[in-house]
Enzyme design. Structure first.
Site, PDB file in Angstrom:
ATOM      1  CD  GLU A 157      -2.824  -1.305   2.369  1.00 56.13           C
ATOM      2  OE1 GLU A 157      -2.734  -0.476   3.283  1.00 56.13           O
ATOM      3  OE2 GLU A 157      -3.672  -2.222   2.375  1.00 56.13           O
ATOM      4  CD  GLU A 262      -4.609  -8.056   1.428  1.00 53.68           C
ATOM      5  OE1 GLU A 262      -5.527  -7.380   1.928  1.00 53.68           O
ATOM      6  OE2 GLU A 262      -3.407  -7.798   1.603  1.00 53.68           O
TER       7      GLU A 262
END
Ligand code: XIL
Length: 377
Positions: A157, A262
């Site tokens: 991220e 994910e």
């Protein structure tokens, strides 16, 4: 032939012993010719090797991602004091059952203790000191699990929605090249490990362009990146299959494979942007935003199955560009989406329900492989 034998065995089992649960065929076997399938696990999922949950993990998945226990705060809570106990148990469970492990994650701005970003007298550390901490962490962790953890989410991220680099302590203190440094240290610590960049909302064109630029930067610096992880926190309607497919194609053109790292399908209403998985986001509780406390209505259950199948059909189409698809949790009760972005809700985003029963979505994605076999013939 093998398939016929397997179904004969299952029929025998049902007719003559009545003892075996028929259940769907193992997901990982259905996808074996195409790509790996994995699940995120928490420590309860495999604490008892003989539990139903451990059985599901071993039957349906080939790759495990620890949901929390390999994050920095779990592995090195205090300077130089590592706690490998939980991670060791996971790695041992994986080894015994011939499962792969993806280490998650080495560099992130969340779930990282404050001390990492603290220097002397209340000042931030120097670039050199933070780089030394990063290297020591990576050396210790990858050194310990060399050959037993096959891949790492090196950086998590690092991008803003517009594709620019996120303002994090890592970047403020080290500079933009903290990403190159993390990949350099990881490659040196375990040359055989697969190394990934991982982020959410990579389907968004601006963020995706930022990720492509990041991949190119690493390549220009002579650093190998093996794949980009699209987190794949999707909803029943967004993003479109096409948007995610476009992202996979863009990464392919940039010379890297993709993985869905994910995946979950949020079925609950929310005011946040789809796919935004910034764990610091919080929304106020409101019963109107928690409509399925007593179960998922059949029509939503079937929408969920269709949505999963639509994604997996696309993954099958793009299988030469995809390494793996991992769902973010074993059963609905485990899902982080029960707490995010609103605490205490009842979400239903995964392939098994709260009683570990397979949901129609599981059968739907297994069936998708049969369609693709027919299409190839
Ligand atoms: C989440 C876990 O699932 C939660 O248990 C934890 O409280 C917060 O983090 N993106 C990531 C994951 O890369 O590490 C996050 O996992 C979900 C969003």
């Amino acid at each position: 032939m093998l398939r016929t034998l397997a179904s004969l065995a299952a029929a025998f089992c049902l007719l003559f012993t009545g003892a075996c649960s028929a259940g769907p065929a193992p997901l990982r076997d259905a996808y074996r010719p195409h790509f790996l399938v994995g699940t995120a696990v928490n420590t309860r999922n495999y604490a008892d090797e003989n539990s139903e949950e451990a059985r599901l993990v071993k039957t349906h998945f080939k790759v495990l991602t620890p949901e929390n226990i390999m994050k920095w705060d779990a592995l090195q809570p205090l300077p130089g004091q590592f706690d490998f106990r939980a991670a060791d148990r996971l790695v041992e469970f994986a080894r015994k059952n011939q499962l792969y492990v993806v280490g998650h994650t080495l560099v992130w701005h969340n779930q990282t203790p404050d001390w990492v970003f603290e220097g002397e007298a209340g000042r931030p550390p120097t670039r050199e000191l933070l780089l030394a901490r990063l290297r020591a962490h990576i050396d210790a962790v990858l050194g310990r699990y060399k050959g037993r953890v096959q891949a790492w989410d090196v950086v998590n991220e690092a991008l803003n929605e517009d594709g620019s680099l996120r303002d994090t302590p890592w970047r403020r203190i080290i500079g933009d090249d903290y990403i190159e440094k993390a990949f350099e240290y990881a490659r040196a610590a375990d040359p055989a490990a697969h190394l990934y960049y991982n982020d959410y909302r990579l389907e968004s064109p601006s963020k995706r362009a930022g990720a492509v630029a990041l991949v190119k930067r690493l390549q220009i610096a002579g650093l190998r990146i093996d794949a980009v992880g699209l987190q794949g926190h999707v909803t029943l309607t967004q993003p479109s299959i096409q948007e995610q497919e476009d992202a996979i194609l863009d990464f392919h053109r940039a010379g890297v494979k993709s993985m869905i790292s994910e995946m979950d399908v949020d079925v609950l209403p929310s005011t946040k942007a789809w796919g935004d998985a910034d764990i610091r986001l919080k929304e106020a509780a409101d019963p109107a935003f928690n409509p399925y406390v007593s179960g998922l209505p059949p029509e939503i259950q079937s929408q969920l199955a269709t949505r999963y199948a639509d994604f997996f059909r696309m993954y099958l189409r793009q299988r030469d560009k995809i390494v793996r698809v991992t769902v973010w949790g074993l059963n609905d009760g485990d899902s982080w989406l029960n707490e995010f972005p609103i605490k205490g809700r009842t979400n239903h985003p995964l392939l098994f329900d709260r009683q570990n029963r397979p949901k129609p979505a599981l059968q739907a994605i297994i069936d998708a492989t049969k369609e693709s076999r027919n299409a190839v013939r």
